[in-house]
Scaffold this active site. Structure first.
Site, PDB file in Angstrom:
ATOM      1  N   LYS A 153       0.813  -1.217   0.000  1.00  8.76           N
ATOM      2  CA  LYS A 153       0.000   0.000   0.000  1.00  8.76           C
ATOM      3  C   LYS A 153       0.848   1.270   0.000  1.00  8.76           C
ATOM      4  CE  LYS A 153      -3.828  -1.999   2.677  1.00  8.76           C
ATOM      5  NZ  LYS A 153      -4.919  -2.035   1.697  1.00  8.76           N
ATOM      6  N   ARG A 194     -23.173  -2.913  -4.001  1.00 11.44           N
ATOM      7  CA  ARG A 194     -24.535  -2.704  -4.510  1.00 11.44           C
ATOM      8  C   ARG A 194     -24.647  -1.349  -5.223  1.00 11.44           C
ATOM      9  NH1 ARG A 194     -28.386  -6.408  -3.606  1.00 11.44           N
ATOM     10  NH2 ARG A 194     -28.258  -7.702  -1.737  1.00 11.44           N
ATOM     11  N   GLY A 202      -8.624  -8.378   5.075  1.00  8.60           N
ATOM     12  CA  GLY A 202      -7.597  -7.647   5.799  1.00  8.60           C
ATOM     13  C   GLY A 202      -7.434  -8.201   7.189  1.00  8.60           C
TER      14      GLY A 202
END
Lengths: 301, 194
Positions: free
Chosen positions: A88, A172, A242
């Site tokens: 990251k 969604r 994670g």
């Protein structure tokens, strides 16, 4: 997605870079903070690992700024496993990204889980040879990241909570916005592009294909095999897990179970079997109980 | 009747192979369980992570059953990770140790032999049986370190074999499913139907 779209969705995305994301499909990418954890993840069947210093749950617990991990840590993980290694960089921190590219990580995650370095601009990913994955909580955000050169998208969810509700909401939302584009007349797509704050050509492509032009994973709050299977049934190409694995009672067992549930997502007998006896899931936080400034999903624009 | 081709669908670039095979006229299904191998003329073992696929297949013994189906006549086409799973020998097999593979293809493969993602590349290849170059995408590709006497090299890049055939087995270290040129899939469907 149609293969012709693998050619160049954004300026920086090349066939080899969007292609690597295709090879990860149907798989689980796991956060790891040590070479030992990376080994456990590989042994459990992870398709890739995300190397970082602290998992999101610990970033929340410790507070303060979260930055790119120590190069030694990332190198140690690269040297330990044979599967792809991601790492990251802070949003907008192009020098952290340069360092990660120099370390030869296989994918850079420009991530809201770390503290942003730039509250206006994201990294110009088209300047890099290494591929990027970026978070998105809605379609416009996903398309802006792709325009900047992202080769893969992950819906954000709310990292470090073990609460899958935000991941569900973001997936969604993206799916609904895509469905809306597919039902629009061609002349309506100009305004749609304006509203999405994304290039018209890309909006038109999404409207025609009915999906994003890059592989789309889900992240942020997936903690159980059933969570992973649910995201796959909702159309995710794969899942990031994670804190959910190494903050649970039996990381190796849970990791294996989530891998199996992600592949056999439409078979309740498999999801049931792998869910048995996994011990304690991560304790978790209700996203609704998080005060607004502590919601990571709101980072990125 | 068009040949019936399965695509191993544990993980990886499954949809791309399904589309390429359909485009060249095969009747395509996906395979995640041993029972789904029944009646197939051929099976594609796609790209993805070989370590992941070997583990996903283990609970049902799917990979050795693919080998038996091959021994009974089913053709096989492995791309990238699929090539690794079909190779008789993998020189850096540590992460695959303890897990059964398909085997049978007389080559020695080395995983990620070209390096990290930064070393991934594309190339136009001359392929035996094709009349013009084939675009090929290599992604963290395996290197074929050696091939046995029965193995025919169909294409090479940088003096290393990248596409091979041995009886009713084909394998490539690159990803023909990621381009619009489906001629290698057509060769496989022809082999499977023969």
């Amino acid at each position: 997605m149609t293969p012709e779209n693998t050619q160049s969705p954004g300026q920086g995305a090349t066939t080899v870079n969007t292609g690597l994301a295709h090879m990860l499909k149907g798989g689980v990418i796991m956060d790891v903070v040590t070479p030992d954890q990376a080994k456990i993840a590989e042994e459990a069947g992870a398709v890739a690992v995300m190397a970082l210093e602290r998992v999101p749950a610990d970033i929340r617990a410790t507070g303060g700024l979260a930055r790119m991990s120590d190069p030694d840590l990332i190198q140690g993980i690269i040297d330990t496993v044979s599967i792809p290694v991601m790492a990251k960089a802070r949003i907008g921190h192009f020098v952290e990204a340069q360092v990660l590219e120099h370390l030869k990580v296989d994918y850079i995650d420009e991530s809201e889980v770390l503290s942003p370095a730039d509250y206006v601009n994201h990294v110009d990913k088209s300047k890099f040879s290494v591929p990027f994955v970026c978070g998105a909580s809605n379609l416009g955000e996903a398309l802006r990241r792709i325009t900047e050169g992202a080769s893969m998208i992950r819906s954000k969810g709310e990292a470090g909570t073990g609460d899958v509700s935000e991941a569900v909401k973001h997936l969604r939302t993206i799916n609904a916005e895509i469905a809306r584009l597919t039902s629009m007349a061609e002349d309506e797509l100009y305004v749609a592009a304006k509203e999405l704050q994304a290039p018209h050509a890309l909006v038109k492509q999404v409207a025609a294909d009915g999906r994003l032009p890059v592989v789309t994973f889900v992240a942020g709050g997936v903690a159980t095999p059933a969570d992973a299977a649910m995201m796959m049934q909702m159309g995710a190409d794969g899942v990031f897990v994670g804190s959910g694995i190494f903050k649970s009672g039996d990381p190796a067992g849970r990791a294996k179970a989530i891998v199996q549930a992600t592949t056999h997502y439409d078979d309740p007998s498999v999801v049931t079997e792998v869910s048995r006896g996994l011990g304690e899931a991560m304790v978790g936080l209700n996203v609704a109980d998080l005060p607004e400034p502590h919601r990571l999903a709101e980072r990125g624009w | 009747m068009s040949p019936r081709i399965g695509v191993l669908a544990l993980q990886g670039a499954v949809a791309e192979h399904v589309r390429a095979l359909q485009a060249v006229g095969a009747e395509v299904s996906t395979v995640r369980r041993p029972a789904e191998l029944a009646g197939l003329d051929g099976l594609v073992v796609p790209g993805g992570e070989s370590t992941t696929m070997a583990r996903l297949a283990a609970p049902t013994g799917l990979l050795p059953q693919i080998r038996s189906a091959h021994d009974d006549g089913m053709a096989l086409f492995g791309t990238c990770a699929g090539m690794i799973l079909m190779a008789d020998d993998v020189s850096d097999a540590a992460a695959l140790e303890g897990f059964e593979r398909i085997g049978g293809l007389d080559i020695v493969a080395r995983r990620n032999g070209y390096g990290s993602q930064l070393d991934s590349f594309t190339a136009d290849l001359d392929v035996v049986g094709l009349d013009s170059p084939l675009p090929a995408v290599f992604i963290r590709a395996p290197v074929v370190e050696s091939t046995g006497g029965e193995v025919e090299v169909l294409a090479s890049a940088a003096e290393r074999p990248v596409a091979v055939r041995q009886g009713r087995m084909m394998a490539s270290s690159f990803h023909p499913e990621l381009t619009e040129d489906h001629r290698l899939h057509a060769l496989f469907v022809q082999l499977a139907g023969a």
